[in-house]
Design an enzyme around this catalytic site. Structure first.
Site, PDB file in Angstrom:
ATOM      1  N   HIS A 498       3.269   2.473   3.025  1.00  0.00           N
ATOM      2  CA  HIS A 498       2.100   2.125   3.844  1.00  0.00           C
ATOM      3  C   HIS A 498       1.330   3.381   4.245  1.00  0.00           C
ATOM      4  O   HIS A 498       0.117   3.491   4.021  1.00  0.00           O
ATOM      5  CB  HIS A 498       2.556   1.350   5.086  1.00  0.00           C
ATOM      6  CG  HIS A 498       1.464   1.039   6.059  1.00  0.00           C
ATOM      7  ND1 HIS A 498       0.946  -0.221   6.222  1.00  0.00           N
ATOM      8  CD2 HIS A 498       0.789   1.823   6.943  1.00  0.00           C
ATOM      9  CE1 HIS A 498       0.004  -0.204   7.140  1.00  0.00           C
ATOM     10  NE2 HIS A 498      -0.110   1.037   7.594  1.00  0.00           N
ATOM     11  N   GLU A 499       2.031   4.314   4.872  1.00  0.00           N
ATOM     12  CA  GLU A 499       1.354   5.517   5.352  1.00  0.00           C
ATOM     13  C   GLU A 499       0.797   6.336   4.191  1.00  0.00           C
ATOM     14  O   GLU A 499      -0.227   7.007   4.322  1.00  0.00           O
ATOM     15  CB  GLU A 499       2.295   6.360   6.210  1.00  0.00           C
ATOM     16  CG  GLU A 499       2.806   5.662   7.474  1.00  0.00           C
ATOM     17  CD  GLU A 499       1.694   5.119   8.365  1.00  0.00           C
ATOM     18  OE1 GLU A 499       0.561   5.640   8.305  1.00  0.00           O
ATOM     19  OE2 GLU A 499       1.950   4.160   9.112  1.00  0.00           O
ATOM     20  N   HIS A 502      -2.680   5.356   3.369  1.00  0.00           N
ATOM     21  CA  HIS A 502      -3.679   6.052   4.186  1.00  0.00           C
ATOM     22  C   HIS A 502      -3.945   7.447   3.620  1.00  0.00           C
ATOM     23  O   HIS A 502      -5.083   7.917   3.588  1.00  0.00           O
ATOM     24  CB  HIS A 502      -3.192   6.189   5.626  1.00  0.00           C
ATOM     25  CG  HIS A 502      -3.251   4.922   6.420  1.00  0.00           C
ATOM     26  ND1 HIS A 502      -4.405   4.173   6.546  1.00  0.00           N
ATOM     27  CD2 HIS A 502      -2.309   4.282   7.164  1.00  0.00           C
ATOM     28  CE1 HIS A 502      -4.163   3.123   7.319  1.00  0.00           C
ATOM     29  NE2 HIS A 502      -2.899   3.164   7.703  1.00  0.00           N
ATOM     30  N   HIS A 505      -6.197   7.356   0.706  1.00  0.00           N
ATOM     31  CA  HIS A 505      -7.571   7.142   1.166  1.00  0.00           C
ATOM     32  C   HIS A 505      -8.207   8.486   1.524  1.00  0.00           C
ATOM     33  O   HIS A 505      -9.374   8.751   1.196  1.00  0.00           O
ATOM     34  CB  HIS A 505      -7.563   6.206   2.378  1.00  0.00           C
ATOM     35  CG  HIS A 505      -8.863   5.502   2.607  1.00  0.00           C
ATOM     36  ND1 HIS A 505      -9.053   4.598   3.621  1.00  0.00           N
ATOM     37  CD2 HIS A 505     -10.057   5.564   1.953  1.00  0.00           C
ATOM     38  CE1 HIS A 505     -10.282   4.131   3.584  1.00  0.00           C
ATOM     39  NE2 HIS A 505     -10.907   4.707   2.582  1.00  0.00           N
TER      40      HIS A 505
END
Length: 706
Positions: A498-499, A502, A505
């Site tokens: 998940h992290e 980020h 991104h």
């Protein structure tokens, strides 16, 4: 004569002192890493040279330089245009940006009493500084002048969006208010900033202060050895060798609630977790919350909105509270029904084991493990040995390389934000530099709870060349102990992926202006949540899920068990999340806050109005709900569910091709979702990728709610 002589002497002394002070300042500036260009590898912050005494001078100097840059924009006698006003405004404040990114990043990941005290001192200063900019009439007049002539200029898409966002930010910050209202807004901003800070610091202290100390070996019954080892290490570090300490950090409390056979101790640690910020002491958060929601409402009304949610949602995909509640309600109905089914299963298991009484909150995770074992012949302790942290990281790098042709090479000789952090260089397929990544995995008292991704330098351009970001991922995973490596739970493995979404991104973002760098809050979780889908795919598990002792690849039979059991417990997981989302929204749609406002009664009413199960409290109760009360996700905790509608539908785009690593789909996701920043409208970005708006159906199916 004597009087004149005294005056001359005093003058000489004052001059001497002044020169000495100036020399000291010059010396301090030369010694202060924030006053020189970084000469570190990839120009990362020189963490090894930064000391506490460096922050305040850098903040003060940074604000002064920023103020002078703003003043230069205002005093520029040329006709206001995009370059001399909008771009100049966007690019100024470099030193303040540099010191802020380091200070606030470390204040979350490796704080101290000194840092928290300085944060309190700086909070009103920085609040005033930014208010002075956003409420400056002369500056706003120049921005407005350019904005009103936007149709006469030949702007590209990115320039047009920067101009629109800059103008909107000034309006939403109160630039159009009367002087009297602006003065009140300044007061509100300062007070809200301090209250959010107080809430976060109280929560950290309450979390760190609680200890469940066990001194009888029989009270460890049911607990996995790895958890017992960590608890023994914790006790030894606290001067209690021979005992075991369990804490409220997730890697300690969650497995304790899952596996401890001692119901009384489960209740004790569960209630300690639930009552953080609600202990009627000097770190109690109830009054802080009351003041916060009251002041936020006043701020919203001052700016012309009926409540704070209306103000916050205006810039997000959801647009208004009706759309948020509609989504939450649509998921709540099947989630509650599923949670009731699960509660019946757990209650039956209690009866089967001869336990009298009703199922309680501290029983849920414990009996959930037992039911899963009975239904699917699986438990977490069977899975963890295949999820060694280093192997999960290797699997993550494999997925990212297959999707986007990125590679990550560990860097040893580079300053790090903490000794425990790892550093990696991110490279493109051709070997060129893309950015730097730090990863900091394990809990400590100086680190706030949870997991997050941030940056010490966001992607930018300098002299026409792209400057790669410096990204950090901070987690609170299960520690290695007593000869055992860090063995992750499935939830922790998903958190790592998940992290990293980020982080991707950050790495792929390619914009020229800071003002178009950030996407809406309810879009920002799409890149992170979509990455979770690859964690348990059999094709991926076979790459990284290897037993930490034998190196054996995870057996096919265990993969099948994981898949079969993956949706069990979603009634609990979904409803606890939704309750927190409802609670956040319920506070911020209020149009009046009575003087007698009772936080705990309001929270209970929010849950009771939806017939929530008493055994499932909100994922975050009010007094430790840092996402909303500490700022960041205020009237925005629903964003995870909003983004999940997007990510579930987005992952289907890969599955529909028959290839989880389909190159064309990955390129479209990179080009249309990860790269543009906020140059495009969020829904337009999604439709550019998918060719249509998302459906809620994949989310419900993924969660086993349909």
């Amino acid at each position: 004569m004597k009087k004149a002589h005294l005056t001359i002497v005093l003058s000489a002394v004052i001059t001497s002192v002044t020169v000495a002070k100036e020399n000291k300042i010059e010396l301090n500036m030369n010694e202060n890493p924030f006053f020189t260009e970084y000469t570190t590898p990839f120009a990362v912050p020189p963490f090894d040279k930064i000391r506490m005494e460096h922050y305040k001078p850098a903040f003060l100097q940074g604000m002064e330089e920023h103020r002078k840059e703003i003043e230069a924009i205002i005093k520029n006698t040329a006709i206001p245009d995009f370059e001399n006003t909008i771009v100049a405004l966007d690019q100024c404040g470099k030193r303040l940006r540099n010191v802020s990114s380091v200070f606030f990043g470390l204040n979350s990941a490796n704080t101290s009493n000194e840092m928290q005290a300085l944060n309190k001192e700086l909070s009103p200063l920085t609040s005033k500084h930014y208010d002075d900019i956003m409420l400056n009439k002369n500056l706003f007049d120049k921005v407005k002048y350019v904005y009103e002539r936007r149709n006469d200029a030949n702007f590209n898409k990115e320039q047009k969006k920067l101009l629109e966002e800059t103008y909107k930010d000034f309006v939403r910050s109160g630039a159009g208010l009367s002087e009297e209202k602006q003065n009140r807004l300044r007061e509100l901003n300062g007070q809200i900033s301090l209250l959010q800070l107080a809430f976060s610091q109280n929560m950290l202290k309450e979390t760190n202060d609680f200890q469940l100390i066990i001194d009888k070996k029989e009270d460890l019954s049911g607990l996995p050895q790895s958890l017992i080892n960590v608890a023994a290490d914790e006790a030894k570090a606290s001067g209690m060798d021979g005992k075991w300490i369990f804490t409220l950090h997730n890697p300690s409390i969650m497995p304790f609630l899952q596996f401890s056979d001692n119901r009384e101790l489960r209740e004790k640690i569960f209630m300690g977790y639930l009552n953080r910020g609600n202990n009627n002491n000097d770190t109690d958060n109830k009054d802080v919350v009351k003041q916060l929601v009251t002041l936020r409402l006043e701020k919203a009304k001052l700016l012309g909105y009926e409540n704070y949610a209306a103000f916050a949602l205006e810039n997000r995909m959801a647009k208004n509270e009706k759309n948020v509640y509609e989504l939450l309600d649509n998921v709540w109905v099947p989630a509650l029904a599923k949670a009731k089914e699960e509660a019946a299963d757990l209650q039956a298991m209690m009866r089967k084991e001869g336990v009298a009484g009703e199922l309680k909150g501290w029983d849920w995770r414990y009996y959930n493990e037992k039911v899963k074992k009975e239904k699917y012949d699986i438990d977490e302790n069977e899975v963890r040995p295949y999820f060694k942290l280093e192997n999960v990281l290797e699997g993550l790098f494999y997925v990212v390389n297959k999707l986007y042709n990125l590679s990550f090479t560990e860097i040893k000789d580079i300053p790090k934000p903490h000794d425990e952090a790892l550093a990696f260089e991110c490279k493109n397929a051709d070997g060129t530099h893309r950015g730097v990544l730090y990863m900091d995995f394990f809990p400590r008292a100086s680190k706030r709870g949870g997991a997050w991704c941030g940056s010490y330098r966001t992607q930018t351009y300098k002299d026409g060349k792209r400057v790669g970001p410096v990204v950090t991922i901070v987690c609170n995973f299960t520690k290695p102990s007593a000869g055992l490596p860090a063995l992750l739970s499935i939830d922790e493995a998903e958190t790592m992926f998940h992290e990293f979404g980020h982080a991707l991104h950050n790495f792929f973002k390619d914009v020229h202006y800071y003002g178009v760098s950030s996407v809406p809050r309810d879009f920002v979780e799409l890149p992170s949540q979509v990455m979770e889908h690859w964690v348990l795919e059999p094709e991926v598990l076979k790459v990284y899920a290897k037993h930490y002792r034998t190196g054996e690849t995870i057996p096919e039979a265990l993969v099948v068990k994981i898949d079969n059991s993956s949706k069990y417990g979603q009634g609990f997981a979904t409803s606890e999340y939704l309750q927190a989302s409802f609670l956040d929204m319920d506070y911020h749609v209020l149009k009046e806050i009575p003087a007698s406002f009772d936080i705990l009664k309001f929270e209970s009413a929010s849950m009771n109005s939806r017939n929530a199960l008493s055994q499932i409290p909100p994922r975050y109760r009010t007094t430790y709900f840092n996402h909303t009360m500490g700022g960041g996700y205020t009237a925005g905790y629903y964003s995870y569910m909003w983004s999940e509608v997007l990510d579930a539908d987005a992952f289907n785009a890969f599955k529909e091709t028959g290839d989880l690593f389909d190159a064309n789909t990955a390129k479209k996701f990179r080009d249309f979702i990860l790269t543009p920043g906020s140059i495009d409208d969020a829904m337009d970005m999604y439709k550019n990728f998918r060719g249509k708006e998302p459906s809620i159906e994949p989310l419900l199916i993924n969660r086993g709610l349909k």
